[in-house]
Scaffold this active site. Structure first.
Site, PDB file in Angstrom:
ATOM      1  N   TRP A 199       0.839  -1.199   0.000  1.00 30.12           N
ATOM      2  CA  TRP A 199       0.000   0.000   0.000  1.00 30.12           C
ATOM      3  C   TRP A 199       0.878   1.255   0.000  1.00 30.12           C
ATOM      4  CZ3 TRP A 199      -4.094   1.329   4.367  1.00 30.12           C
ATOM      5  CH2 TRP A 199      -4.828   2.469   3.972  1.00 30.12           C
TER       6      TRP A 199
ATOM      7  N   ASP B 277       1.469  -8.495  -2.003  1.00 28.83           N
ATOM      8  CA  ASP B 277       0.067  -8.090  -2.003  1.00 28.83           C
ATOM      9  C   ASP B 277      -0.036  -6.635  -2.426  1.00 28.83           C
ATOM     10  OD1 ASP B 277      -2.825  -8.713  -1.067  1.00 28.83           O
ATOM     11  OD2 ASP B 277      -2.341  -6.814  -0.096  1.00 28.83           O
TER      12      ASP B 277
ATOM     13  N   TYR C 133      -3.993   1.304  -4.549  1.00 32.45           N
ATOM     14  CA  TYR C 133      -2.749   1.758  -3.919  1.00 32.45           C
ATOM     15  C   TYR C 133      -1.998   2.668  -4.892  1.00 32.45           C
ATOM     16  CZ  TYR C 133      -3.639  -2.178  -0.723  1.00 32.45           C
ATOM     17  OH  TYR C 133      -4.200  -3.070   0.169  1.00 32.45           O
TER      18      TYR C 133
ATOM     19  N   TYR D  15      -3.788  -8.079   7.414  1.00 31.97           N
ATOM     20  CA  TYR D  15      -3.049  -6.871   7.020  1.00 31.97           C
ATOM     21  C   TYR D  15      -2.898  -5.929   8.199  1.00 31.97           C
ATOM     22  CZ  TYR D  15      -7.451  -4.113   6.085  1.00 31.97           C
ATOM     23  OH  TYR D  15      -8.649  -3.439   6.162  1.00 31.97           O
TER      24      TYR D  15
ATOM     25  N   GLN E 191      13.483  -1.407   5.918  1.00 26.87           N
ATOM     26  CA  GLN E 191      12.300  -1.771   6.697  1.00 26.87           C
ATOM     27  C   GLN E 191      12.071  -3.281   6.721  1.00 26.87           C
ATOM     28  OE1 GLN E 191       9.482   0.828   4.663  1.00 26.87           O
ATOM     29  NE2 GLN E 191       9.425   2.203   6.434  1.00 26.87           N
TER      30      GLN E 191
END
Length: 330
Positions: free
Chosen positions: A21, A52, A57, A203, A285
């Site tokens: 996203w 995903d 997005y 999620y 990350q």
């Protein structure tokens, strides 16, 4: 790495999936394509093989970046691409739209952006109260029979909505928000899906950064970052959630010598979620992934964690602010 499976998909699937996203930029303060592609490649190098995404997005940007990244990386047969359908846009506002005509148009657009011949997991993004579930389910079933998709999923659905959907089509997965602070599906949907053999993707495993161990009260959110409107990130709630995260971090270090991030994802997996989605848009990350494997939470751990949550967040705030509106019938 731990693995699971989704019906109709032959490849074993990592129990961590990369959520993209933020890679789309919209509602996350923008994106950097080079960084985003590097993030996807880093995830794949670490053994994550499910990505995903969704047309919503970044209004196609995330799918385009995923498509470029996968093409550059190669090994398409080992990568599971999950995307969604059922949201349309008007004047920068998304709204629910799961009509058959929308699905037929959107599948072709997604295939083109992703640069693939088929989509592994195709999910209805949100229930559409203005479109009969039968219409959407039958359209998705047709795409399955045509070979354009490998498996059918829904997102943010209730048990009743899934039961209705299954009258007209196979249903292989449910994607819903699930983390230490947002656990609504734990009471009903989680148990129901496990009983019926429906795979669950959770999620928001890190609750938009609250559970990374890197968030503090001085954090500034830029541009259109959705955390500027997320109630959890507004005072006095923000300070309360940060204190709660600190307590959980201290408990994880003392009890298991693990960071908060590892506790957050391990909790999701050990509650029965098949695949936890880990959102990222920078390669760094992805650090900490190795700390999730090789240990598990026991019943006593769950009780102690619940006690911390009850003491620190007695009235948790859900993710309802993210729900898009129905389409305008006028």
């Amino acid at each position: 790495m731990e693995f699971t499976s989704i019906p109709n998909i032959n490849t074993k699937i990592s129990r961590i999936g990369l959520g993209t996203w933020a890679i789309g930029g919209w509602m996350w303060g923008g994106t950097d394509e080079t960084e985003a592609i590097a993030t996807i490649h880093r995830a794949l190098d670490l053994g994550i093989n499910l990505i995903d995404t969704a047309p919503a997005y970044g209004f196609g940007v995330s799918e385009e970046i995923v498509g470029k990244a996968v093409k550059l990386y190669g090994k398409r047969d080992r990568i599971i691409i999950a995307t969604k359908v059922g949201l349309s846009r008007k004047n920068q506002q998304v709204y629910r739209d799961a009509r058959k005509e929308t699905l037929i148009k959107e599948i072709e657009a997604s295939l083109k952006r992703l640069q693939v011949e088929f989509i592994d997991l195709y999910q209805q993004h949100w229930p559409d109260p203005l479109t009969p579930i039968s219409e959407t389910a039958e359209a998705l079933h047709q795409l399955l029979k045509e070979g354009k998709i490998r498996a059918i999923g829904v997102s943010n659905f209730s048990i009743e909505q899934m039961d209705q959907f299954q009258k007209y089509s196979p249903l292989h997965s449910l994607q819903s928000p699930f983390n230490l602070y947002e656990r609504k599906i734990e009471k009903n949907e989680l148990a129901s899906c496990m009983q019926k053999g429906i795979v669950i993707l959770g999620y928001g495993s890190l609750c938009r950064g609250l559970l990374t161990g890197k968030m503090d009260k001085n954090r500034q959110f830029k541009g259109d970052d959705l955390r500027k409107v997320d109630p959890k990130f507004q005072e006095p709630h923000f300070s309360a959630y940060l204190r709660s995260a600190k307590r959980l971090e201290e408990w994880a270090q003392e009890k298991h010598r693990k960071p908060l991030l590892a506790l957050a994802v391990r909790w999701v997996l050990d509650k029965g979620i098949h695949i936890a989605l880990w959102g990222a848009r920078h390669p760094q990350q992805m650090e900490g992934l190795e700390s999730i494997w090789g240990w598990q939470l026991k019943e006593a751990d769950f009780r102690e964690i619940d006690q911390i949550l009850q003491e620190t967040i007695p009235s948790p705030i859900g993710p309802e602010f993210m729900a898009p509106p129905s389409r305008d019938q006028s």
